[in-house]
Design a protein around this motif. Sequence first.
Motif, PDB file in Angstrom:
ATOM      1  N   UNK B 197       0.797  -1.481   0.001  1.00 39.02           N
ATOM      2  CA  UNK B 197      -0.247   0.046   0.038  1.00 39.02           C
ATOM      3  C   UNK B 197       1.239   1.429  -0.217  1.00 39.02           C
ATOM      4  N   UNK B 198       0.509   2.339  -0.754  1.00 38.33           N
ATOM      5  CA  UNK B 198       0.951   3.646  -0.758  1.00 38.33           C
ATOM      6  C   UNK B 198       0.391   4.943  -0.401  1.00 38.33           C
ATOM      7  N   UNK B 199       0.644   5.487  -0.529  1.00 39.50           N
ATOM      8  CA  UNK B 199      -0.050   6.819   0.159  1.00 39.50           C
ATOM      9  C   UNK B 199      -0.131   7.766  -1.277  1.00 39.50           C
ATOM     10  N   UNK B 200      -1.645   7.532  -2.196  1.00 42.96           N
ATOM     11  CA  UNK B 200      -2.261   7.942  -2.782  1.00 42.96           C
ATOM     12  C   UNK B 200      -1.657   9.410  -2.913  1.00 42.96           C
ATOM     13  N   UNK B 201      -1.568   9.935  -2.945  1.00 43.35           N
ATOM     14  CA  UNK B 201      -1.251  12.123  -2.481  1.00 43.35           C
ATOM     15  C   UNK B 201      -0.100  11.902  -3.656  1.00 43.35           C
ATOM     16  N   UNK B 202       0.876  10.945  -3.650  1.00 42.43           N
ATOM     17  CA  UNK B 202       2.197  11.370  -3.992  1.00 42.43           C
ATOM     18  C   UNK B 202       1.959  10.917  -5.656  1.00 42.43           C
ATOM     19  N   UNK B 203       1.273   9.695  -5.653  1.00 43.42           N
ATOM     20  CA  UNK B 203       0.780   9.730  -7.613  1.00 43.42           C
ATOM     21  C   UNK B 203       0.532  10.782  -7.957  1.00 43.42           C
ATOM     22  N   UNK B 204      -0.711  10.711  -7.295  1.00 44.64           N
ATOM     23  CA  UNK B 204      -2.056  12.093  -7.797  1.00 44.64           C
ATOM     24  C   UNK B 204      -1.233  13.186  -8.677  1.00 44.64           C
ATOM     25  N   UNK B 205      -0.072  13.452  -7.166  1.00 42.82           N
ATOM     26  CA  UNK B 205       0.644  15.155  -7.552  1.00 42.82           C
ATOM     27  C   UNK B 205       1.539  14.754  -8.495  1.00 42.82           C
ATOM     28  N   UNK B 206       2.071  13.598  -8.787  1.00 43.64           N
ATOM     29  CA  UNK B 206       2.857  12.930  -9.948  1.00 43.64           C
ATOM     30  C   UNK B 206       2.353  12.680 -10.876  1.00 43.64           C
ATOM     31  N   UNK B 207       0.950  12.551 -11.407  1.00 47.86           N
ATOM     32  CA  UNK B 207       0.611  12.023 -12.625  1.00 47.86           C
ATOM     33  C   UNK B 207       0.227  12.693 -13.842  1.00 47.86           C
ATOM     34  N   UNK B 208       0.897  14.359 -13.460  1.00 49.38           N
ATOM     35  CA  UNK B 208       0.495  14.917 -14.683  1.00 49.38           C
ATOM     36  C   UNK B 208       2.002  14.556 -15.370  1.00 49.38           C
ATOM     37  N   UNK B 209       3.134  14.493 -14.649  1.00 49.45           N
ATOM     38  CA  UNK B 209       4.490  13.631 -15.469  1.00 49.45           C
ATOM     39  C   UNK B 209       3.865  12.378 -16.523  1.00 49.45           C
ATOM     40  N   UNK B 210       3.256  11.942 -16.114  1.00 49.00           N
ATOM     41  CA  UNK B 210       2.617  10.974 -17.685  1.00 49.00           C
ATOM     42  C   UNK B 210       2.068  11.231 -18.287  1.00 49.00           C
ATOM     43  N   UNK B 211       1.779  12.417 -18.245  1.00 48.01           N
ATOM     44  CA  UNK B 211       0.930  12.936 -19.342  1.00 48.01           C
ATOM     45  C   UNK B 211       2.259  13.273 -20.958  1.00 48.01           C
ATOM     46  N   UNK B 212       3.340  13.476 -20.914  1.00 52.34           N
ATOM     47  CA  UNK B 212       4.502  13.468 -21.642  1.00 52.34           C
ATOM     48  C   UNK B 212       5.163  11.953 -21.231  1.00 52.34           C
ATOM     49  N   UNK B 213       4.687  11.123 -21.244  1.00 53.05           N
ATOM     50  CA  UNK B 213       5.223   9.503 -20.974  1.00 53.05           C
ATOM     51  C   UNK B 213       4.491   8.958 -21.887  1.00 53.05           C
ATOM     52  N   UNK B 214       5.129   7.704 -23.049  1.00 50.56           N
ATOM     53  CA  UNK B 214       4.748   7.333 -23.340  1.00 50.56           C
ATOM     54  C   UNK B 214       4.226   5.254 -23.106  1.00 50.56           C
ATOM     55  N   UNK B 215       5.066   5.744 -21.758  1.00 44.15           N
ATOM     56  CA  UNK B 215       4.013   3.641 -20.985  1.00 44.15           C
ATOM     57  C   UNK B 215       5.238   4.570 -19.530  1.00 44.15           C
ATOM     58  N   UNK B 216       4.105   3.610 -18.653  1.00 47.75           N
ATOM     59  CA  UNK B 216       4.962   3.554 -16.877  1.00 47.75           C
ATOM     60  C   UNK B 216       5.170   2.272 -17.176  1.00 47.75           C
ATOM     61  N   UNK B 217       6.520   1.838 -16.031  1.00 47.36           N
ATOM     62  CA  UNK B 217       6.304   1.067 -15.595  1.00 47.36           C
ATOM     63  C   UNK B 217       6.607   0.899 -13.883  1.00 47.36           C
ATOM     64  N   UNK B 218       5.568   0.053 -13.376  1.00 46.64           N
ATOM     65  CA  UNK B 218       5.321   0.171 -12.338  1.00 46.64           C
ATOM     66  C   UNK B 218       5.924  -1.153 -11.737  1.00 46.64           C
ATOM     67  N   UNK B 219       6.916  -0.983 -10.742  1.00 47.80           N
ATOM     68  CA  UNK B 219       7.687  -2.248  -9.898  1.00 47.80           C
ATOM     69  C   UNK B 219       8.006  -2.244  -8.211  1.00 47.80           C
ATOM     70  N   UNK B 220       7.607  -3.623  -8.202  1.00 52.55           N
ATOM     71  CA  UNK B 220       7.598  -3.010  -6.351  1.00 52.55           C
ATOM     72  C   UNK B 220       7.151  -4.445  -5.576  1.00 52.55           C
ATOM     73  N   UNK B 221       7.546  -4.253  -4.433  1.00 51.88           N
ATOM     74  CA  UNK B 221       7.447  -5.778  -3.906  1.00 51.88           C
ATOM     75  C   UNK B 221       6.418  -5.865  -2.356  1.00 51.88           C
TER      76      UNK B 221
END
Lengths: 806, 247
Positions: B197-221
């Motif tokens: 689990x993660x605090x959503x706020x960081x993803x929200x705040x940074x989601x603007x960056x995804x507008x200029x990305x082609x793909x997103x890779x999420x890595x976790x354990x």
Amino acid sequence: MPERINFILLDASYEIAGREPVIVLWGLTESGERVVLLDRRFRPYFYGLIAKGFEDQSQRIAENVKRLSRGRSPIINVGILTRRYFGRPRKVVRVTTVIPESVREYREEVRKLEGIEDVLEADIRFAMRYLIDKNLYPFRLYEVLVEKNPSNQGFRVDSVYTIASDPVLVEEMSRAKLLPELRVLAFDIEVYSERGSPNPAKDPVIIITVKSSEGEEVFTAEEFDDKKPIREFIEYVRKYDPDIIVGYNSNHFDWPYLLQRAHYLGIRVDVTRRIGAEPTTSVYGHVSVPGRLNVDLYDYAEEIHEVKVKTLEEVAEYLGVMKKSERVLIEWWQIPEYWRDKKKRPTLIRYALDDVQATYGLAEKMLPFAIQLSTVTGVPLDQVGAMSVGFRLEWYLMRAAYEREELVPNRVERREESYKGAIVLSPLKGVHENIAVLDFSSMYPNIMIKYNVGPDTIVDDPTECGKYGGCHVAPEVGHRFRKEPPGFFKSVLEHLLNVRKTIRQQIKKFPPDSPEYRVLDERQKAVKVLANAAYGYMGWSGARWYCRRCAEAVTAWGRHLILSAIEYARKLGLKVVYGDTDSLFVEYDKAKVEKLIEYVEKELGFDIKIDKIYKRVFFTEAKKRYVGLLEDGRIDIVGFEAVRGDWSELAKEVQWQVAEIVLKTGDTGKAIEYVRKIVKQLKEGHIPIEKLVIWKTLSKSINEYEHEAPHVVAARRAIAAGLKVSSGDKIGYVIVKGTGKISQRAYPYFMVRDTSKIDVDYYVDKQIIPAALRILGYFGVTEKQLKAVSTGQRSIFDFFQRKSTK
Amino acid sequence: MQLEFFDARIWRYLVSAISKVIEEGVFIVSPNEGMRFRAMDPSHVILLDMYFPKDSFETFDVGEEVRIGINFEDLAKVLRRAKKEDRLILESKDSTSFSITFKGKGERTFTLPVLDIVAEEIPEPQLEFKASIKIMSDIYRDTIKDVELIGDIVKFIASSEEFKIASSSEFGEAEIIYSRESGSIIDLEVEDVQEASYTLEYFTDLSGAARVADTITIRFSTDMPAEVIHEIPQGVVFKFLVAPRVE
């Protein structure tokens, strides 16, 4: 055969013997003998102030006064004298009688006589009157011509003498005369009470502990029979024969309880130096033990503002007397359990011994100052602690008045009147480096001296100023004070400041660790306290020398002074960061600051000095609120919750630490890490309950509260548990888990012993985060960021560390 | 020093996203590697890493290493003025200021002060990720918007079959599932089942960056940090590492 003896005055009282008053002076000779000196020559008196226009009828008025005389306590003398009243010469009749109590009756009758404007000095107690008139101060050495009495007449001392001529001071104020060793006894009682407030009619005193130079002793009850410990205590006091008895809150608990309990048991608490006299409660709410000085150290603890909860263990810890971690701590409500259980009883006894040791340790820290306060004000040691600073100064003023043949005004009931206070600048928000704090030394006393301020020098009609070589006119408010002659306050303050200066010169002759140095240092502090109290005294509605316009003028001059200094600083190009009352925070440019100091001293005529230099100091936009880092690494926190009362110890601690980390490292990240660590400890139950207690004072009686604030709910629960709670009491509560409003989940701290019951979320959201945010908020940290930290949110660092340890 | 980049909007969205979590930071431009920016937010929950390789620039004129102290809010304000088709020129002549030029229909230059701050020394975290999911950036953004409606916490659950994103609160529950079959997943590599689990706020705040990305890779354990890598044209990479919440 008359002989000359030396004695140090400890206390004074009086008795009636054969229809005559006898002054009893309790003293100590240089060789360590305890003595009583009796003076049968002194008589009570008061003044009738003759109304203006009746001066030529003084003789007739005096005759009328004489006619009031009654046989039981005749008026033995009526003298017509000239005294000064608020600095102006006035005619008075001085009425002398025999029995001190009769003054009250004569006073009322004299007041009604035609041509009498008022009666004065009729409310000064007889023994104090004697000390004032004979110029006697406690703990000073006198020489006196006496005759030894053949028997000790019921005084438990080495010798009793009768005074033949007035005592003469041997030692000057500025000298460090060391006292012969005084015998000090500390005591503490523990009461067995199953529920709430103990009742002397049934709840026994199970343990009495004492400590003196001879060591400590424990007197314990035989189960619930407490006759034995009380008798043993009385015997111990009589045998050890202390000059000073100290306790902690003893005026309000130990003594009254012991006296009432003994009364129920039919035991006389015969511990005084006067056979037949038991301790009694006296004027300032203190317990008077004839012949011994009874000091409640709580009175002095109350003046330590740095300690919020003034329990014995907290104060002892603060003063470095005894660490809380190194002593037994038992809550009052646990005492019955510890007494009943024989296995736990030794722990309770250890606790009582720790208490009395802490008390004795406090006495060693506090008595030196208390003794100097007594010797400077002239008020006996057992009273001086119990009275407010206004009264302390007033007794000193009364002595000064007597010396100057000035009449002491009556205390008049007045309403509080407000006036414009000191100036406080709005600080420059942000972090400032290298800031010097300049303090005007004794600003208000010096204003009073320089401008001759006082109720006797104020001039209402400006045309009269010519008579006095002109007037000083206060800025803004326009009150006038004549330039000449010097007024009452001016001469008293000049004297005090001179005394302090002389003492400080004397101090230099002794090494700082010598006993003489300590005596003089405590004495100069006591003098300073008195001098600084003068301005506030004039504005205190209870003051005899009350003068609102004087106080108003003093603050006006103070404002003018600091504004002039600020203006000059700005002219020099020195950035002024903040200013409050008598201190200025300026950028520390050595040459410019020196110039500023020179200007204030030469041009404005006041002393100013660098009090401290902050390496870094940070201000919010609020006044009286800043955090500073001193050069030696210490931190000053002013005005934040850290020093306020309605936060838990934990919140306070968090704020200190956060401020310290941020100021020292400049790294908010480190402070956030710290907050995270504390939250984790709290969640894991590692923060002791004591740190979670929130203290709040009940400002009115419990029934007057309409809304249910947490401390009110907690107070109700405490009452239900049998505790007595009244207005003014501090209620300590914690918030526990559960549903419903927070206030409904407030419990007295002593009812919650398990940290797992604590509402962690409340402490995180309402205590830790707001406390940290008050500081961190100004460094750009948001509530969100702090909250993230508090909710199980890990830090990236957690994962760096994990790797590095592999 | 002078750098010219082909699309000012990429800068606009990246800097704007960064400015939501960090106030100040240092761009390091080195003659051999290109431009890099790494920083943690004040609460040390996330670590940002933005990298513009040397060849992503059309002009890369760098004599020696240059460090530019940035106030992100100010820079974001300027970059918000970037128009479609604008190129961006970043220039630094001395240590006190730097300039941004938008080269499009005209040339618009803004000069900003260089902040006197020091770049944090942040170690390179050595983490092993047991789940790695690559998706299209628009799917990633939609997903964040979906879970935003519900809670403050986002939960990632990945298995070899599917990637599930969930959030719950007193308000309700959200659950978004992308399976191999659905076609939205470009790549899915997972050992066992990973859950964090993660605090959503960081993803929200940074989601603007995804507008200029082609793909997103999420890595976790499980209960470990998640790394969100934005692959951006010209080899530009913007990634952030976010610490988990562990209840």
